[in-house]
Design a protein around this motif. Sequence first.
Motif, mmCIF file in Angstrom:
data_model
loop_
_atom_site.group_PDB
_atom_site.id
_atom_site.type_symbol
_atom_site.label_atom_id
_atom_site.label_comp_id
_atom_site.label_asym_id
_atom_site.label_seq_id
_atom_site.Cartn_x
_atom_site.Cartn_y
_atom_site.Cartn_z
ATOM 1 N N MET A 1 0.831 -1.195 0.000
ATOM 2 C CA MET A 1 0.000 0.000 0.000
ATOM 3 C C MET A 1 0.875 1.257 0.000
ATOM 4 O O MET A 1 0.484 2.297 -0.485
ATOM 5 C CB MET A 1 -0.881 -0.004 1.248
ATOM 6 C CG MET A 1 -2.014 0.960 1.136
ATOM 7 S SD MET A 1 -3.293 0.552 2.302
ATOM 8 C CE MET A 1 -2.511 1.070 3.820
ATOM 9 N N ILE B 1 -27.973 4.578 2.638
ATOM 10 C CA ILE B 1 -28.570 4.119 3.897
ATOM 11 C C ILE B 1 -29.573 5.150 4.404
ATOM 12 O O ILE B 1 -30.664 4.809 4.871
ATOM 13 C CB ILE B 1 -27.469 3.844 4.939
ATOM 14 C CG1 ILE B 1 -26.665 2.615 4.506
ATOM 15 C CG2 ILE B 1 -28.079 3.631 6.312
ATOM 16 C CD1 ILE B 1 -25.466 2.333 5.359
ATOM 17 N N LEU C 1 -4.100 6.900 7.222
ATOM 18 C CA LEU C 1 -4.133 5.986 6.086
ATOM 19 C C LEU C 1 -4.516 6.711 4.814
ATOM 20 O O LEU C 1 -3.962 6.470 3.751
ATOM 21 C CB LEU C 1 -5.136 4.875 6.351
ATOM 22 C CG LEU C 1 -4.668 3.885 7.387
ATOM 23 C CD1 LEU C 1 -5.813 2.979 7.777
ATOM 24 C CD2 LEU C 1 -3.509 3.078 6.846
ATOM 25 N N VAL D 1 -19.767 5.893 8.378
ATOM 26 C CA VAL D 1 -19.205 6.320 7.095
ATOM 27 C C VAL D 1 -17.683 6.432 7.212
ATOM 28 O O VAL D 1 -16.950 6.007 6.317
ATOM 29 C CB VAL D 1 -19.831 7.660 6.640
ATOM 30 C CG1 VAL D 1 -19.047 8.246 5.482
ATOM 31 C CG2 VAL D 1 -21.279 7.442 6.231
ATOM 32 N N GLY E 1 -15.809 4.703 9.152
ATOM 33 C CA GLY E 1 -15.340 3.316 9.107
ATOM 34 C C GLY E 1 -15.273 2.790 7.687
ATOM 35 O O GLY E 1 -14.312 2.137 7.299
ATOM 36 N N LEU E 2 -16.293 3.121 6.898
ATOM 37 C CA LEU E 2 -16.306 2.672 5.504
ATOM 38 C C LEU E 2 -15.152 3.287 4.715
ATOM 39 O O LEU E 2 -14.527 2.612 3.896
ATOM 40 C CB LEU E 2 -17.633 3.042 4.839
ATOM 41 C CG LEU E 2 -18.835 2.158 5.197
ATOM 42 C CD1 LEU E 2 -20.117 2.732 4.642
ATOM 43 C CD2 LEU E 2 -18.617 0.749 4.667
ATOM 44 N N ILE F 1 -12.247 4.040 5.871
ATOM 45 C CA ILE F 1 -11.040 3.289 6.217
ATOM 46 C C ILE F 1 -11.043 1.945 5.508
ATOM 47 O O ILE F 1 -10.024 1.491 4.978
ATOM 48 C CB ILE F 1 -10.946 3.016 7.722
ATOM 49 C CG1 ILE F 1 -11.191 4.297 8.498
ATOM 50 C CG2 ILE F 1 -9.589 2.429 8.089
ATOM 51 C CD1 ILE F 1 -11.129 4.106 9.976
ATOM 52 N N LEU F 2 -12.217 1.285 5.502
ATOM 53 C CA LEU F 2 -12.296 -0.033 4.880
ATOM 54 C C LEU F 2 -11.877 0.048 3.413
ATOM 55 O O LEU F 2 -11.078 -0.750 2.938
ATOM 56 C CB LEU F 2 -13.721 -0.583 4.998
ATOM 57 C CG LEU F 2 -13.915 -2.000 4.465
ATOM 58 C CD1 LEU F 2 -13.118 -2.994 5.300
ATOM 59 C CD2 LEU F 2 -15.376 -2.409 4.472
ATOM 60 N N SER G 1 -8.250 0.569 2.794
ATOM 61 C CA SER G 1 -7.398 -0.607 3.029
ATOM 62 C C SER G 1 -7.394 -1.559 1.833
ATOM 63 O O SER G 1 -6.666 -2.531 1.826
ATOM 64 C CB SER G 1 -7.870 -1.358 4.273
ATOM 65 O OG SER G 1 -9.043 -2.081 3.991
ATOM 66 N N VAL G 2 -8.244 -1.290 0.841
ATOM 67 C CA VAL G 2 -8.347 -2.214 -0.298
ATOM 68 C C VAL G 2 -8.001 -1.518 -1.602
ATOM 69 O O VAL G 2 -8.850 -1.413 -2.482
ATOM 70 C CB VAL G 2 -9.769 -2.803 -0.411
ATOM 71 C CG1 VAL G 2 -9.694 -4.178 -1.037
ATOM 72 C CG2 VAL G 2 -10.455 -2.880 0.911
ATOM 73 N N GLU H 1 -6.512 -2.495 -4.028
ATOM 74 C CA GLU H 1 -6.650 -3.431 -5.127
ATOM 75 C C GLU H 1 -8.044 -3.345 -5.752
ATOM 76 O O GLU H 1 -8.212 -3.466 -6.958
ATOM 77 C CB GLU H 1 -6.398 -4.848 -4.594
ATOM 78 C CG GLU H 1 -5.888 -5.829 -5.601
ATOM 79 C CD GLU H 1 -4.583 -5.387 -6.234
ATOM 80 O OE1 GLU H 1 -4.321 -5.855 -7.341
ATOM 81 O OE2 GLU H 1 -3.846 -4.566 -5.637
ATOM 82 N N LEU H 2 -9.033 -3.112 -4.895
ATOM 83 C CA LEU H 2 -10.420 -3.004 -5.354
ATOM 84 C C LEU H 2 -10.545 -1.905 -6.395
ATOM 85 O O LEU H 2 -11.159 -2.075 -7.450
ATOM 86 C CB LEU H 2 -11.313 -2.689 -4.152
ATOM 87 C CG LEU H 2 -12.821 -2.637 -4.369
ATOM 88 C CD1 LEU H 2 -13.356 -4.031 -4.612
ATOM 89 C CD2 LEU H 2 -13.497 -2.041 -3.148
ATOM 90 N N MET I 1 -8.567 -2.648 -9.666
ATOM 91 C CA MET I 1 -9.302 -3.538 -10.562
ATOM 92 C C MET I 1 -10.461 -2.800 -11.214
ATOM 93 O O MET I 1 -10.709 -2.950 -12.412
ATOM 94 C CB MET I 1 -9.810 -4.755 -9.791
ATOM 95 C CG MET I 1 -8.695 -5.717 -9.465
ATOM 96 S SD MET I 1 -9.315 -7.273 -8.833
ATOM 97 C CE MET I 1 -7.785 -8.046 -8.318
ATOM 98 N N ARG J 1 -11.026 -2.344 -15.184
ATOM 99 C CA ARG J 1 -12.256 -2.755 -15.856
ATOM 100 C C ARG J 1 -12.835 -1.618 -16.683
ATOM 101 O O ARG J 1 -13.270 -1.800 -17.807
ATOM 102 C CB ARG J 1 -13.323 -3.158 -14.824
ATOM 103 C CG ARG J 1 -13.033 -4.416 -14.105
ATOM 104 C CD ARG J 1 -13.668 -5.621 -14.809
ATOM 105 N NE ARG J 1 -13.021 -6.844 -14.376
ATOM 106 C CZ ARG J 1 -13.307 -7.438 -13.215
ATOM 107 N NH1 ARG J 1 -14.241 -6.954 -12.437
ATOM 108 N NH2 ARG J 1 -12.661 -8.519 -12.870
#
Lengths: 358, 349
Positions: A1, A27, A290, A330, A332-333, A335-336, A339-340, A342-343, A346, A350
């Motif tokens: 990262m 939401i 982060l 939100v 938290g999301l 941060i999530l 952390s990815v 790669e997502l 990709m 695409r």
Amino acid sequence: MLRASVIERLAIATASTALALLIGVTIVAAAGYDPAQFITSMIEGAIGGQSAIARTLRFSTLFILTGVAVAVAFRAGVFNIGVQGQFVVGGFATIMSIIWTAPLLPEGAVGGVGLLLVGFVSGACAGGAYGALPGALKAYANANVIITTIMLNFIATGVVGWLVQNPFRGEGNTAPNTERIPEYVSLPRIVFDSPGFSIIGLGIALAAVAVIFVVMERSRFGYDMVTSGHQESAATYSGVGAKRTVVLTMTLSGMVAGVAGAVFAIMIQGYYTDPSGIGTYGFDAIAVSLLAANNPLGIVPAGLLFGGLDSAGSHIGIYTDVPVQLIDGVIGLVILFVSVPELFRMAAQRTGLGGENR
Amino acid sequence: MSVADYAAGKRLRIAGIVAVVAALAVATVAMDLQIRKIVTTGFVERSLQAATPIALTAIGGLYAEKSGVFNIGVEGFMIFGAATAATMMWIISGGSPGQGDVWLAILASVLVSLVLAVAFAVLLIRYEADQIVAGLALWFIGLGFGPFMAVLVWDSRNSPSLESINDLTVPVLSEIPVVGPILFDTSPLVMVTAVLAVAAWKFLNDTRYGYWIQAAGENPEALDTAGISVTRVRYAAVIFSGVMAGLGGAVLLAQAGSFTGTGETMVSGRGWIGIVAYLFGNYNPLGAALAALVFGGLDMLQIQLQTAGIDVPNRLVNLFPYAAVVVVLTVWGSTRTPAAVGEPYESEE
């Protein structure tokens, strides 16, 4: 990262935040509230008018300081999840040291500056010591820093909570608070005439960013820190004591967290209260760091963003019926998604939005 | 690790246990504690109940880590588990839950955890998320959305009093002195947990799939060479860990009977203690369950001290488990983690 380029980092940070906000708005809509009104009140709450901006900057100041504290450790490969605890211990030490030293110094401006210095130094020392503890446990007993720092957060909140309720509760206080520090010990409001914010606080935060940037990027110690974090054997080979470096890194990180605690205690509260209710600056700081790829300079925009989110959150909590906890989710999301990476790589590949430069 | 090192490690452990026992003995004599008043059958029963959520979470986390993925998000799964169980209990029963609704709520909560766990596993394994950061993120999301759900349903971060699980009394057997009330007149969830712990231990050590899980964490290349998909094994283990933690949260709710969403929520660090429990139990499901029992006992000790008339500040006694964790990690710090933990595995096909 950490290998990602600056542009890539920016793209990932923006995409993460946007995606997290999109989910938040979905939401809100799914729960039966008006999403358009939600977005408007978020913007209003963050930058709509002078008091909103002052509130955003107030939160940003704390996020920048705690974010830098997290970044120092992360850059050196040490996961300091304990910034919240170091923040609490530092803030409490600041208030108590000011209360105890106040009778020894003259009242007025001179005494005020003296007491501010006493407060900040105590805060930094207490935070540093509380950070050094898990560092030492890691270095000399191989105790997992992630877990020990999290446990020390719970312990700091509990012990300080008990202290302000019992032995250090201000005389005649019904609430579990310490005494107030004297009126003349405060950071002057120069630009914004808004309670709980002083441009000097923000100045301290920016100064901390500058100091840490120089230490990390331009000093021998910073170089050793980063090398031993990422290439322990190489660092040891070139004569850097890995154990000592872990302890020093955690101490430095804790000191910055302690300063953040001092700013919080002096600028916002003026006394100390049960830390279970003061906000999770030390945790959100992990997200800030982060988002900034643990780069001290990147912490400033990331801190501003989180300050804005929090400020919008408190506005929403007061003026709309959307539950304010949504903002925490939100965050938290964000941060999530950060952390990815790669997502997003990709997704970029695409959609053909330049994912080639991996 | 050489034999001498291993012996030294053991010596430290033995010394640690001796020190704890000695400290307890000294404290007992010095403070004139009445052990009889403190260690009652009720205390053991309550400790077992307090241990169940921690044990369930620990067993799940252990499987994930054994397979090579550090699921640090179990605290978040527990919060989701507890919040979902509470809202489900409320919705299913239309506001006045009974015993059947408690079981249905646990089941529903497990299903929701399953969905969440699948999504989380995809992020961790397919998209190679940073395991530590993603796990922390899940905790934060739980801290936000758990209370958010409560606010949506009850207009308050805390739920009203719902229904808690009744004790299951086995006739005749429950009348055996001491053992009877502890084993046969207690929450059925304690029984379920005990059975799961033994089953998890058997499965990990005595089945082929159990070996695959261990191989995925120790030597994924070898497993891959043997023609077993490392990814698939890891998916199974991570999803299992999320479901177990969700179940842990649901069980916690079923025992408490209402959801608390203030502060660190009612889960209040139990997921983290679960992680420590399996480190403490050296990745053995039975060891983890016993460690959970120790933490559950510490948790209940304060109530016991109060009823025995010993005045200790509540807030400080509550910190006992956390302090214990730090001490345990310091003494047991050198637990050997599986070799490939934290590294994404990419097959070379």
